[in-house]
Design an enzyme around this catalytic site. Structure first.
Site, mmCIF file in Angstrom:
data_model
loop_
_atom_site.group_PDB
_atom_site.id
_atom_site.type_symbol
_atom_site.label_atom_id
_atom_site.label_comp_id
_atom_site.label_asym_id
_atom_site.label_seq_id
_atom_site.Cartn_x
_atom_site.Cartn_y
_atom_site.Cartn_z
ATOM 1 N N ASP A 480 0.823 -1.214 0.000
ATOM 2 C CA ASP A 480 0.000 0.000 0.000
ATOM 3 C C ASP A 480 0.860 1.267 0.000
ATOM 4 O OD1 ASP A 480 -2.336 1.489 0.096
ATOM 5 O OD2 ASP A 480 -3.182 0.396 1.789
ATOM 6 N N MET A 481 0.234 2.380 -0.331
ATOM 7 C CA MET A 481 0.915 3.688 -0.313
ATOM 8 C C MET A 481 -0.165 4.745 -0.129
ATOM 9 S SD MET A 481 2.219 6.193 -3.002
ATOM 10 C CE MET A 481 3.667 7.198 -2.975
ATOM 11 N N ASP A 550 -10.899 1.955 -3.065
ATOM 12 C CA ASP A 550 -11.419 1.603 -1.739
ATOM 13 C C ASP A 550 -12.940 1.556 -1.734
ATOM 14 O OD1 ASP A 550 -9.069 1.142 -0.504
ATOM 15 O OD2 ASP A 550 -8.906 3.102 0.455
HETATM 16 C C1 GLA Z 1 -5.736 1.847 2.271
HETATM 17 C C2 GLA Z 1 -6.155 0.720 1.360
HETATM 18 C C3 GLA Z 1 -7.218 -0.106 2.027
HETATM 19 C C4 GLA Z 1 -6.701 -0.637 3.335
HETATM 20 C C5 GLA Z 1 -6.239 0.504 4.219
HETATM 21 C C6 GLA Z 1 -5.570 0.008 5.455
HETATM 22 O O1 GLA Z 1 -6.756 2.779 2.413
HETATM 23 O O2 GLA Z 1 -6.584 1.196 0.116
HETATM 24 O O3 GLA Z 1 -7.627 -1.159 1.206
HETATM 25 O O4 GLA Z 1 -5.659 -1.535 3.106
HETATM 26 O O5 GLA Z 1 -5.325 1.351 3.519
HETATM 27 O O6 GLA Z 1 -5.122 1.023 6.258
#
Ligand code: GLA
Length: 719
Positions: A480-481, A550
């Site tokens: 993730d970032m 998301d």
């Molecule tokens: C980001 C990702 C999510 C999840 C959260 C966790 O928002 O896109 O899918 O992994 O971080 O903190």
């Protein structure tokens, strides 16, 4: 085939389906004579539509007379391969270099060339296309005013209508030079009757389609967020004269890069269009020392004479066959359960094991513990940079053993590029964080960027990850970032090198993820950046799939998935069923089939009916995913951009199975739609009704949808 006619000085680049002719003119400047569908005829005389004497004149200093350029090219009107900066070509140039004497003018002239089989070999492991089914023309040019040498690589794929370009700048002089712009490619077109399609958005609302005419003036589509961004995607395309999914000329563009990018789309009274694109020149200034080179990322062009879908298909096969390097054929078929939306940071060894057991019951094959397992992280204010298990919260080894004992694979979330103030790493190494020079360091999701321009930082994070990956058997990583790069200053780099920071950061990201990919070839890494904030060809080199957003509710996801799949194959589009209340689990599952299929919910709260619905769709996925959604052909039938619904269709290679998905946002639909890609002579069965292939394609398939609000239907046609 790439041929050079020595007498005419014309390169003929073709794969039998498209042609590209480049002329080395009397001044050694590369002119684009033609780019488009296959032709073997080219008329040098007619190449310039408009001309005025002023822009074809020069002064011969030796003979002391005014002259016209020998072959009457015009600095203002001719279509070039590499526009020159100053000297009369006032359109944007792809390369701008400031020399030691302060001069900005550049004019790259032909010196020599070679032609070889295959794509260019990259010496470093930065993302690039690979594979032998291509031919490459490598032209060496030299700046008229300095010892700057430019290598122009232009490859044509022989099995798909794709052109790949990039430039390599070489400093053959004895002084430093400043590279102020180093784009990867330029394409001059003989018309401006094109529409530009590009994809914009923000968090949870990625890839909305914007369509506009090529403007007179300059249109810029770019990211200066430090990553390719939610806001604009590096995939764009041009359509000519009302081209649609099946008809007309379409030219798609992309860039094998994950950082700031820029497209300049320029037109003027000449009615031509110049597209030049590459690394964004915003705050970019690269000092190239003598004997050093600067390699630009690859720019990709997909050409279609038969509408948008042919352009998409070129990109789909390029990405699958020539781009994705790691875990190409692997585990992304596994049905993925991700813990995030179900329990966020709130879990214990027992509760997460219960989740795993329940996930197994709905058909999960890969169980992923998302955020919250490391440092002392119980919310998003701490612990980034501390990649050790939070033993007070969870016994991860026990969870892993449990998951594996259920016959599922085990995956873990990391966000390796970030640091929290509240972390051991920050206490020990505050200098690893970017942005502390500000009185009020800017936070996004309470975090700062790590300085990935520093090898020491890369090694530190890599070692921490290795310690986890060596002690717990992990099959999958979600990488993730969760923030943009908002600071463009790292003091350690020195005052003359701040313009290198953003690109060096991207190279650092590639170094770190590349190390993990190489050391753990069996681990599949899924990319993510707060959803789809880094959905690009650079990331796909390492990650065969990327979490696309998301937001999983179908009324938004229908746009994200449809538009993303115009440039990227379905197998790369991370898509899960979640507990959005818009519609049933069965219907949400249908949308997830057109992606990487998985779950994102509290599995303990599902009713028996929910479980049954999910299991039914999972069963369909298991049976058909590879043949239909991964290896089949995707057709876009109705775009959601101007409609209250969207339609996509997949057909397997043997054409004996096809699936049609309709996602309606609101209202009702009563339509007859022509299907695509079927076998004319065959009979297909859908829901006990028989249809003739030809009839479905020529007269169409009739369907109605009239449930209030969101409704999704899947029509399954089998020979
Ligand atoms: C980001 C990702 C999510 C999840 C959260 C966790 O928002 O896109 O899918 O992994 O971080 O903190």
């Amino acid at each position: 085939m790439i041929e050079f006619d020595k007498n005419k000085k014309i390169f003929n680049i073709s794969n039998g389906s498209i042609s590209y002719f480049i002329y080395v003119n009397s001044e050694g400047i590369l002119e684009n004579l033609y780019f488009g569908k296959f032709t073997d005829k080219i008329n040098l005389e007619k190449r310039i539509k408009k001309q005025d004497n002023y822009s074809t004149q020069y002064y011969d200093k030796k003979e002391n007379v005014e002259k016209m350029f020998a072959d009457k090219f015009s600095v203002k009107h001719s279509l070039f391969e590499i526009g020159f900066h100053n000297g009369g070509d006032n359109r944007p140039a792809p390369i701008i270099v400031q020399k030691n004497n302060g001069m900005y003018d550049t004019n790259f002239k032909y010196i020599s060339h070679k032609i070889y089989q295959g794509l260019p070999i990259f010496k470093s492991d930065e993302p690039h296309l690979t594979g032998g089914n291509a031919e490459t023309l490598e032209i060496t040019l030299k700046d008229e005013f300095s010892d700057v040498v430019l290598i122009y690589n232009l490859s044509i794929m022989l099995d798909k209508d794709i052109i790949v370009k990039n430039f390599i700048l070489k400093n053959d002089g004895s002084n430093n030079i400043n590279i102020l712009r180093a784009f990867s490619g330029q394409l001059d077109l003989n018309s401006r009757k094109y529409k530009v399609h590009h994809f914009y958005g923000n968090w949870g609302n990625e890839r909305n389609e914007e369509v506009n005419n090529v403007l007179v003036g300059e249109q810029v589509i770019s990211s200066n967020y430090g990553r390719s961004s939610h806001e604009h995607n590096p995939f764009i395309f041009l359509t000519k004269n009302g081209a649609n999914f099946t008809i007309g000329e379409v030219i798609g563009f992309n860039l094998v890069y994950s950082g700031n990018f820029k497209y300049s789309i320029f037109s003027d009274y000449t009615n031509t269009t110049r597209i030049s694109w590459g690394i964004n020149d915003y705050d970019f200034n690269w000092i190239l020392e003598p004997e050093n080179i600067f390699v630009t990322p690859q720019a990709v062009i997909s050409y279609s004479k038969n509408g948008i879908d042919e352009m998409s298909h070129n990109f789909h096969s390029l990405i699958k066959e020539n781009l994705i390097q790691y875990k190409k054929e692997a585990d992304y078929k596994s049905i993925l359960f991700n813990s995030w939306e179900g329990c966020t940071f709130n879990f214990s060894t027992k509760s997460i094991k219960d989740y795993a057991t329940a996930a197994k019951e709905i058909g999960a094959e890969l169980f992923v513990v998302d955020d919250g397992w490391f440092g002392h992280r119980n919310d998003d204010h701490s612990s980034l940079g501390d990649w050790f298990v939070n033993e007070n919260k969870v016994n991860l080894k026990e969870v892993e053993i449990h998951v594996h004992s259920l016959g599922m694979k085990f995956g873990l979330w990391f966000e390796p590029e970030m640091i929290s103030f509240d972390s051991d790493l920050f206490k020990k190494h505050p200098e690893y964080a970017v942005g502390l020079y500000r009185e009020h360091p800017i936070l996004q999701r309470s975090q700062l960027m790590l300085d990935l321009t520093n090898d020491e930082v890369i090694d530190n994070i890599c070692c921490q990850m290795v310690r986890i990956l060596d002690s717990i058997k992990i099959d999958y990583i979600k990488w993730d970032m969760n923030r943009d790069i908002k600071e463009h200053f790292i003091e350690r780099l020195g005052k003359n090198h701040q313009g290198e920071m953003l690109h060096k950061y991207v190279l650092g990201y590639y170094k770190l993820i590349g190390k993990i990919c190489k050391k753990y070839p069996d681990i599949m890494i899924e990319g993510c950046a707060s959803g789809g904030g880094r959905f690009d060809l650079g990331t796909l080199y390492y990650c065969p799939q990327i979490w696309a957003s998301d937001i999983s509710k179908p009324s938004t996801r229908m746009f994200i998935n449809f538009n993303t799949s115009l440039g990227y194959p379905l197998s790369t589009v991370g898509t899960h069923i979640n507990n959005s209340e818009e519609t049933s689990y069965e219907e949400k599952g249908m949308l997830s089939l057109f992606g990487t299929f998985g779950y994102e919910m509290n599995p303990l709260k599902l009713t028996e009916i929910d479980k049954k619905e999910i299991n039914n769709i999972a069963e369909f996925y298991r049976k058909n995913h590879k043949d239909l959604f991964e290896n089949g052909t995707l057709y876009h039938l109705v775009s959601p951009t101007k409609n209250n619904y969207m339609v996509m269709q997949v057909v397997n290679k043997t054409k004996d199975h096809s699936c049609l998905i309709v996602v309606k946002k609101e209202g009702t639909i009563n339509k007859t739609l022509k299907l695509r890609g079927l076998d004319f002579k065959s009979t297909y069965k859908n829901d006990h009704t028989k249809y003739n292939g030809q009839d479905l394609m020529e007269n169409g398939f009739e369907f109605k949808m009239n449930k209030p609000g969101v409704e999704i239907k899947l029509f399954d046609f089998k020979k």
